[in-house]
Enzyme design. Sequence first.
Site, PDB file in Angstrom:
ATOM      1  N   GLU A 143       0.809  -1.229   0.000  1.00 13.58           N
ATOM      2  CA  GLU A 143       0.000   0.000   0.000  1.00 13.58           C
ATOM      3  C   GLU A 143       0.841   1.277   0.000  1.00 13.58           C
ATOM      4  OE1 GLU A 143      -2.703  -0.471   3.273  1.00 13.58           O
ATOM      5  OE2 GLU A 143      -3.590  -2.286   2.436  1.00 13.58           O
ATOM      6  N   GLU A 250      -6.242 -10.751  -1.269  1.00 11.35           N
ATOM      7  CA  GLU A 250      -7.043 -10.559  -0.058  1.00 11.35           C
ATOM      8  C   GLU A 250      -8.534 -10.540  -0.398  1.00 11.35           C
ATOM      9  OE1 GLU A 250      -5.661  -7.239   2.280  1.00 11.35           O
ATOM     10  OE2 GLU A 250      -3.559  -7.571   1.732  1.00 11.35           O
TER      11      GLU A 250
END
Length: 375
Positions: A143, A250
């Site tokens: 991220e 995810e």
Amino acid sequence: MSFLSQPPSLHYLRDAYQSKFLIGTALSVRSLRGEDEGSTTVAQNHFNAFTAENSMKPALLQPSPGEFHWEEADRLLDLAESCGAVTVGHTLVWHEQTPRWFFETPNGAPLNREAALNNMQTHIAAVVGRYRGRVKQWDVVNEAISDEQGEELRPSPWLQAVGEEFIAEAFRAAHKADPEAVLIYNDYNIELSGKRDKTLRLMKRLLDQEVPVHAVGIQGHWHLDYPALEEIECAIELFASLGLRVMITELDIGVLPAQYQGANIQSRQTLTPEMNPYTEVLPEAVAQQQAERYEQIFQLFLRYQTVIDRVSFWGVHDGISWLNHFPIWGRTDYPLLFDRAYQPKPAFHALMGLEDSFSHSSTPLTTMAPTVLAT
């Protein structure tokens, strides 16, 4: 007969996709401590790739300099190896769940660049080195792309301490510690055009610098009606066009009302009854809608099985999903393939049914124009 006691002849999810890509799940610290045996049983039966949901993040592995807590991470490795599953390390470098000592002196003053970079490299060398040859894939940087328009990289403590080079240096350190491991850049919303374009530019810069990045991880925190399949398909094609492998890292499909799309854990909203409509049970119509959505998404994945190496769900069953507490604390969500009693849901059966109906054609279906990367 309960699901957990069914005989070994049951056709497991991992078997249905054995020749396509790995089918993974994330295991919580509770599961690794033996406090949720149902989860570990489902994981061993149905998945062939295990990700550490939290137990390999810097805050848990090295809360203080040189103070390593290996117990839960070691248990993940032992569990995976006991059933022949691939272990995925998550995550080496992140702006969250990283102790301040990585960036600051004991009195709170910022570390200089060399000291912060050394902390990162030393941590990676210790963690990847301990599991060299055993952890097959690593989410190296997590991220780092900004959500803000006009801003390429997130203004994280790593960016502030080291500069943009922290990303390349993290991948180089991981590769040095284990040259055989698959190294992944992992992020959310990078299937959407704005953030996707930033990620493509970053990956191109890294590849031009011969940085050992091997794959892009699209997190896949999605919903019943977004993102559009065309967005996901375009992202897969564009990342693959750079020579990168693609991981879905995810995956979950939330069914509750949402005002936020993404996975920035700092984003929070207020709990109201309207935002938490299924406190007792998921209506059958919604469960079927979710099953259809999962089926459509997996049909897309199967068309790109030549570039997708792994599809991992973020959790084993609905009861331990992070979406019960994000972005609104205390909701009851139903985003995964197994319910709170470890029973397979309609979405599970939909994915099992794809095996017989799938055509092995890999012809891309996207009609979106390719992105032109700025240099």
